[in-house]
Design a protein around this motif. Structure first.
Motif, PDB file in Angstrom:
ATOM      1  N   ASP A  58      13.823   7.786   9.576  1.00 36.14           N
ATOM      2  CA  ASP A  58      12.632   9.089   9.159  1.00 36.14           C
ATOM      3  C   ASP A  58      11.824   7.823   9.159  1.00 36.14           C
ATOM      4  N   SER A  59      10.858   8.259   9.999  1.00 39.99           N
ATOM      5  CA  SER A  59       9.477   7.872  10.198  1.00 39.99           C
ATOM      6  C   SER A  59       9.218   6.545   8.468  1.00 39.99           C
ATOM      7  N   THR A  60       9.374   6.492   7.429  1.00 44.29           N
ATOM      8  CA  THR A  60       9.213   5.445   6.734  1.00 44.29           C
ATOM      9  C   THR A  60       9.779   4.451   7.035  1.00 44.29           C
ATOM     10  N   LEU A 110       1.767   2.282   9.175  1.00 46.90           N
ATOM     11  CA  LEU A 110       1.212   2.744   7.574  1.00 46.90           C
ATOM     12  C   LEU A 110       0.343   4.373   7.573  1.00 46.90           C
ATOM     13  N   LEU A 111      -0.392   5.186   9.135  1.00 48.19           N
ATOM     14  CA  LEU A 111      -0.630   5.517   9.207  1.00 48.19           C
ATOM     15  C   LEU A 111       0.289   6.613   9.255  1.00 48.19           C
ATOM     16  N   GLU A 112       1.321   6.473  10.019  1.00 41.73           N
ATOM     17  CA  GLU A 112       2.432   7.005   9.737  1.00 41.73           C
ATOM     18  C   GLU A 112       2.891   7.992   8.670  1.00 41.73           C
ATOM     19  N   HIS A 113       3.029   6.746   8.294  1.00 39.59           N
ATOM     20  CA  HIS A 113       3.689   6.796   6.889  1.00 39.59           C
ATOM     21  C   HIS A 113       3.049   8.017   5.902  1.00 39.59           C
ATOM     22  N   VAL A 114       2.487   7.235   6.074  1.00 38.07           N
ATOM     23  CA  VAL A 114       1.022   8.189   5.363  1.00 38.07           C
ATOM     24  C   VAL A 114       1.234   9.878   5.874  1.00 38.07           C
ATOM     25  N   GLY A 115       1.243   9.427   6.486  1.00 44.18           N
ATOM     26  CA  GLY A 115       0.663  10.853   7.250  1.00 44.18           C
ATOM     27  C   GLY A 115       2.198  11.569   6.829  1.00 44.18           C
ATOM     28  N   LEU A 116       3.438  11.208   6.828  1.00 43.41           N
ATOM     29  CA  LEU A 116       4.824  12.340   7.107  1.00 43.41           C
ATOM     30  C   LEU A 116       4.321  12.485   5.389  1.00 43.41           C
ATOM     31  N   GLU A 117       4.769  11.062   4.802  1.00 37.18           N
ATOM     32  CA  GLU A 117       4.854  11.656   3.120  1.00 37.18           C
ATOM     33  C   GLU A 117       3.310  12.168   1.879  1.00 37.18           C
ATOM     34  N   MET A 118       2.584  11.617   2.517  1.00 36.92           N
ATOM     35  CA  MET A 118       1.357  12.424   1.793  1.00 36.92           C
ATOM     36  C   MET A 118       0.156  13.051   2.448  1.00 36.92           C
ATOM     37  N   ALA A 133       0.299  -1.431   0.146  1.00 35.10           N
ATOM     38  CA  ALA A 133      -0.195  -0.062  -0.071  1.00 35.10           C
ATOM     39  C   ALA A 133       0.772   1.106   0.295  1.00 35.10           C
ATOM     40  N   LEU A 134       1.637   0.964   0.799  1.00 40.63           N
ATOM     41  CA  LEU A 134       2.813   2.298   1.005  1.00 40.63           C
ATOM     42  C   LEU A 134       2.907   2.493  -0.636  1.00 40.63           C
ATOM     43  N   ASN A 135       3.893   1.344  -1.276  1.00 42.75           N
ATOM     44  CA  ASN A 135       4.316   1.205  -1.846  1.00 42.75           C
ATOM     45  C   ASN A 135       3.546   2.438  -3.248  1.00 42.75           C
TER      46      ASN A 135
END
Lengths: 605, 149
Positions: free
Chosen positions: A314-316, A82-90, A54-56
Motif C-alpha cells: 500500500d502506499s503507506t 510523503l506526498l504519495e501517502h498524503v495523497g492516498l490517504e488524505m 508529519a504523516l502520523n
C-alpha cells in the motif's frame, strides 16, 4: 524538532487567517524561518522535521490541517513519498518547495489529472513540497506525486501568503463542479439512486467536509469520465490505509492480471464500498504501480499499466516509492512524452469537469484554450506561470533539463484514460542549454516578477496565448521561454480567479518540456557542467552556471533596488578568486520587467 | 562610543557584507521577519544555521576521510549545507556548495577536498562577519539605540 499542534476548527470568516498549515522540513533553519513567515500570515503553524512524524500527525487528525508544505529533500523519507501517502490517504493540498527548480515541469504535470494515482486526491490537495535543489526532475516528481504547487527556496513571504488560494480554490471549484453536475446528477440519480452518497459516514463532520463532499462529487466525476455512466456524483471514499490494504490484499489474491473491480469488491467485503469506488481506485493504483515500475526500470518505455507481480502493498508502506522516485536519466531516452493534456495543461482537467480545484482554476481560461497542445511541443512553453514560485523556477534551466527524465514515467501515468493523452515526440532538437544559459540572467528576472504574480488573481494564460505561439523547438532559448512566461502572465493577470497554480504549473512544465531535450542531466548543477569545462578553486563560481546565476540574483522582490546594491557591490569582492564575476555581470543589465513582457511575443513565433 | 557613530558603523558594515556577497537578499528577508514577538529571531535562526553547518562540515570531513568515499553521502551533506546556507542568505557559502556538488558528481576526490576547504573557509568567514554584526547590534541596543534598517 519543534512541533506545535493546531487543532483549531476549520477556518472561519477570518480566512485565510487561521489557515492550518503543517510544515515539514528536516532543515531546522528553514523550519524556523517558514514557521515565522507563516505566522506572519496569521496562519496556524505546526512544524515537523520528520516526514514520518508529519504523516502520523496527518493520520491522527486528518482534519486538523488545511494544507501541507513539505520539503522534498528529507533524510528519513523522500518528500515525494510523503506526498504519495498524503495523497492516498488524505485530502489535503500539498505544495512542494523546490529551490530554483523548474516550475515548468511541476506545473505541467500537476495540471494534468492523469499524473498520478493520487491526482484524484492530491489535485485537491494542497501539499506544498519544498526543495533546495534545482532539479526539474524533483519538481516533476513532486507534481507527479500530487503536489498542487511547488515553491522554490528561498521562499518569500508573498508566496506563502498565497497558499491559501489552493485551499480556497478547491472549495469554490467544488461548488462549481457540483452545480454543473446537477443536471447530469439528477439523471444518474434516477438510474442508480442506491449508489449515491453511500460513504457519508466517511466524511468528517467539520465544516470542511462540505467541501469534501463536493470534492467527492468531483472525484466521482472521474468515474464518469471513465465512461461509467452509472457513477454519478457520489460522496467520495476516503481510502484509508486499512482500506487500501484490504484492496491491495484483494488484488494480490486475485492476481493482478485477472483483477477487476467486481472481484476486488467481493473479496474486500466492505459493504459500503461500491464497484465504482473500487474501479476508480484500481485505476489509480495501476497507474501508481506502473509508475513505480517505470521508475525502477532502467529500460523504461512501456506505457500503461505494467503488471507487477508484487505490487507495493500500500502506499503507506511505500518502500517501493523510494525507488520509484529515483528516476533515472535512462528513462528519458525514449523521449516521448505523453501529456495528459486536453489542449491545455491544467485546464484540460477542468474541461473534463474534474476535480474542482484544477477545474476551477482553469475553467475560465480553459474554454479559450483550444490549442493543438498535444502535438505542439512549443505549446506548453506558452504556458504562463501565474505562480510566483514559478518565477523562481523558471530561472533554472537545469530543471528543465531534468524534466526530460520524467518522460517515460509520465507516459505510464498518463495512460490514465481520464485525460486524453498526447504523445509528445521529441521532435525538436536538444535544447541548446548553452544558449539557454547565456540567457540565464533572465531567470533572475523572474524573481523580480514575483510581485506581479502575487495577486491571488493570478491568471494563467489561456490557450490562445499558447496556441498563438508556435514556439520553435530547436534553438529554443531559455530566455525566450521566460519572456514568454512573463508576457503571458502579464497578459492574463487580469483574469485571475482560480487560475494560477495548476495552470502555471502546467505552463511551467511545458516549458521545461519543450526546452529540455535529450540533454538530460541528473544533477542540479547541470548548468555548471554546461558552462564550465573545468573546475578549479578559482573558477569555482564561474562554472556554477545557471544555478549560480540564480543565486546571484537579488532575491528580493524589489529587484530594482537590489540590483543596485548587489550588482554593483558584488563585483567589489575582496576575494575575486573565489567569487566569479560571471554571475554578476548580469547585474549590469538593468532591465525593466515590462520590457520583457513586450518583447517576448516574437520570440516564439 | 557615540550611538550615532555606532549606528553608522553598523550600517556600513552590513552594507559591506552585502557588497561582498557574504549575505544576500535572503538575509534581509530574515531581518524583516523579526518583530516584537521575536526580537531575536535573526540571531536564533543564524545560530541554528551555525550549529547545523558545523555538524555538516564535520560529517563531510569524516566522509571524505574514508578509504572508499561515498560520494552520494557527501553530496547529500553538501546539498543540505547548501540549503541551509541559502536559508539565511549566506551566498558565498551557498555558491561554494554548488561547486562542491559538481565535484561530487564527478567523484573527484581532490576536487571535493579542495571544495570542502573552500566551503569551510567561507563558512567561518561568514560566521565571524555575522558575529561581528550581531555584536555591533548589541552594542547599539545596550546604548539605548535602535538598529537602523
Amino acid at each position: 524538532m519543534v512541533v506545535e499542534t493546531g487543532f483549531s476548527s476549520p477556518r472561519t470568516d477570518a480566512f485565510p487567517a487561521g489557515l492550518r498549515v503543517l510544515v515539514v522540513d528536516d532543515d531546522p533553519t528553514w523550519l524556523k524561518i517558514l514557521e515565522k513567515m507563516l505566522k506572519k500570515c496569521f496562519y496556524e503553524v505546526t512544524t515537523c522535521c520528520l516526514a514520518r512524524e508529519a504523516l502520523n500527525l496527518l493520520r491522527q487528525r486528518k482534519d486538523s490541517y488545511d494544507i501541507v508544505i513539505s520539503d522534498v529533500n528529507m533524510p528519513d523519507m523522500d518528500g515525494f513519498k510523503l506526498l504519495e501517502h498524503v495523497g492516498l490517504e488524505m485530502d489535503l493540498p500539498v505544495i512542494s518547495q523546490f529551490s530554483m527548480a523548474n516550475v515548468v515541469c511541476s506545473a505541467f504535470f500537476y495540471s494534468s489529472n492523469s499524473i498520478e494515482p493520487l491526482s484524484h486526491k492530491l489535485r485537491l490537495c494542497n501539499v506544498a513540497v519544498m526543495s533546495v535543489d534545482g532539479e526539474t526532475r524533483r519538481v516533476m516528481k513532486g507534481v507527479q506525486h500530487g503536489a498542487c504547487d511547488y515553491l522554490l527556496k528561498p521562499i518569500r513571504m508573498k508566496e506563502l501568503r498565497n497558499i491559501w488560494q489552493h485551499v480556497f480554490r478547491k472549495k469554490i471549484h467544488e461548488v462549481r463542479d457540483i452545480e454543473s453536475m446537477e443536471g447530469i446528477e439528477s439523471i444518474h440519480m434516477a438510474r442508480s439512486g442506491s449508489e449515491l452518497f453511500d460513504d457519508g459516514s466517511f466524511l468528517g463532520g467539520e465544516d470542511t467536509t462540505s467541501g469534501r463532499k463536493r470534492k467527492d462529487a468531483d472525484n466521482k466525476r472521474d468515474d464518469k469520465d471513465l465512461g461509467d455512466p452509472s457513477s454519478t456524483k457520489k460522496a467520495r471514499v476516503v481510502w484509508t490505509v486499512d482500506l487500501h490494504q484490504k484492496f491491495v490484499k484483494a488484488v494480490n489474491q486475485i492476481g493482478y492480471d485477472k483483477v477487476g473491480p467486481k472481484k476486488i469488491l467481493d473479496l474486500m467485503n466492505v459493504p459500503w464500498l461500491t464497484r465504482e469506488n473500487v474501479a476508480s481506485h484500481l485505476q489509480k493504483y495501476r497507474l501508481y504501480l506502473s509508475r513505480l515500475q517505470k521508475e525502477g526500470d532502467v529500460k523504461n518505455s512501456f506505457m500503461g499499466m505494467k503488471h507487477s507481480d508484487t505490487p507495493p502493498k500500500d502506499s503507506t508502506a511505500g518502500s517501493g516509492l523510494r525507488n520509484s522516485i529515483n528516476l533515472t536519466q535512462d528513462n528519458v531516452s525514449n523521449g516521448s512524452f505523453s501529456f495528459p493534456v486536453n489542449h491545455t495543461l491544467a485546464p484540460s482537467v477542468d474541461l473534463k469537469g474534474h476535480e474542482g480545484d484544477r477545474k476551477g482554476i482553469t475553467s475560465g481560461p480553459m474554454t479559450e484554450l483550444k490549442g493543438p497542445f498535444s502535438i505542439d511541443i512549443s505549446g506548453p512553453r506558452k504556458a504562463k506561470s501565474s505562480k510566483i514560485s514559478f518565477d523562481h523556477s523558471l530561472g533554472s534551466v537545469d530543471s528543465v533539463v531534468n524534466f526530460a527524465s520524467f518522460g517515460p514515467t509520465d507516459t505510464a501515468q498518463y495512460s490514465w484514460n481520464e485525460i486524453p493523452e498526447i504523445q509528445f515526440k521529441q521532435e525538436y532538437e536538444p535544447l541548446q542549454l548553452e544558449n539557454g544559459f547565456s540567457q540565464l540572467p533572465l531567470p533572475g528576472l523572474q524573481h523580480h516578477m514575483l510581485p506581479e504574480y502575487l495577486q491571488p488573481a493570478v491568471s494563467v494564460s489561456p490557450g490562445p496565448s499558447i496556441t498563438e505561439k508556435e514556439a520553435t523547438s530547436s534553438g529554443f532559448e531559455v530566455k525566450s521561454m521566460y519572456d514568454e512566461y512573463r508576457s503571458n502572465h502579464a497578459k492574463h493577470s487580469s483574469q485571475t480567479e482560480a487560475v494560477g497554480e495548476s495552470h502555471s504549473l502546467n505552463n511551467q512544465v511545458f516549458k521545461s518540456i519543450s526546452t529540455t531535450t535529450s540533454s538530460m542531466k541528473s544533477q542540479d548543477t547541470i548548468p555548471n557542467h554546461l558552462t564550465v569545462s573545468e573546475f578549479s578553486p578559482k573558477n569555482l563560481y564561474e562554472g556554477v552556471g545557471a544555478e549560480d546565476l540564480q543565486l546571484c540574483w537579488p532575491q528580493g522582490d524589489c529587484y530594482a533596488t537590489n540590483f543596485g546594491l548587489q550588482g554593483l557591490d558584488c563585483t567589489e569582492h575582496n576575494n575575486p578568486a573565489i567569487v566569479s564575476e560571471t554571475p554578476f555581470h548580469l547585474y549590469d543589465h538593468p532591465f525593466d520587467p515590462t520590457e520583457y513582457y513586450a518583447s517576448d511575443q516574437g520570440l516564439f513565433a | 562610543m557615540d550611538l550615532v557613530k555606532l549606528q553608522r558603523q553598523l550600517v556600513d558594515y552590513r552594507d559591506s557584507l552585502y557588497h561582498e556577497c557574504f549575505l544576500d537578499e535572503q538575509f534581509t528577508q530574515l531581518q524583516e521577519l523579526q518583530d516584537e514577538n521575536n526580537p531575536d529571531f535573526v540571531v536564533e535562526v543564524v545560530s541554528l544555521f551555525f550549529e547545523d553547518s558545523e555538524r555538516l562540515l564535520n560529517e563531510l570531513t569524516k566522509a571524505l576521510e574514508q578509504q572508499s568515499i561515498d560520494f552520494k553521502r557527501v553530496d547529500a551533506h553538501v546539498h543540505q549545507l547548501k540549503g541551509s546556507s541559502s536559508s539565511i542568505g549566506a551566498q558565498r557559502v551557498q555558491k561554494s556548495c554548488i561547486a562542491f556538488r559538481n565535484y561530487c558528481e564527478e567523484q573527484n576526490v581532490e576536487g571535493c577536498l579542495t571544495c570542502l576547504q573552500l566551503v569551510r573557509q567561507e563558512y567561518y568567514l561568514v560566521k565571524s562577519k555575522l558575529e561581528a554584526l550581531f555584536k555591533l547590534e548589541q552594542q547599539i541596543l545596550s546604548a539605548g539605540g535602535s538598529i537602523p534598517i
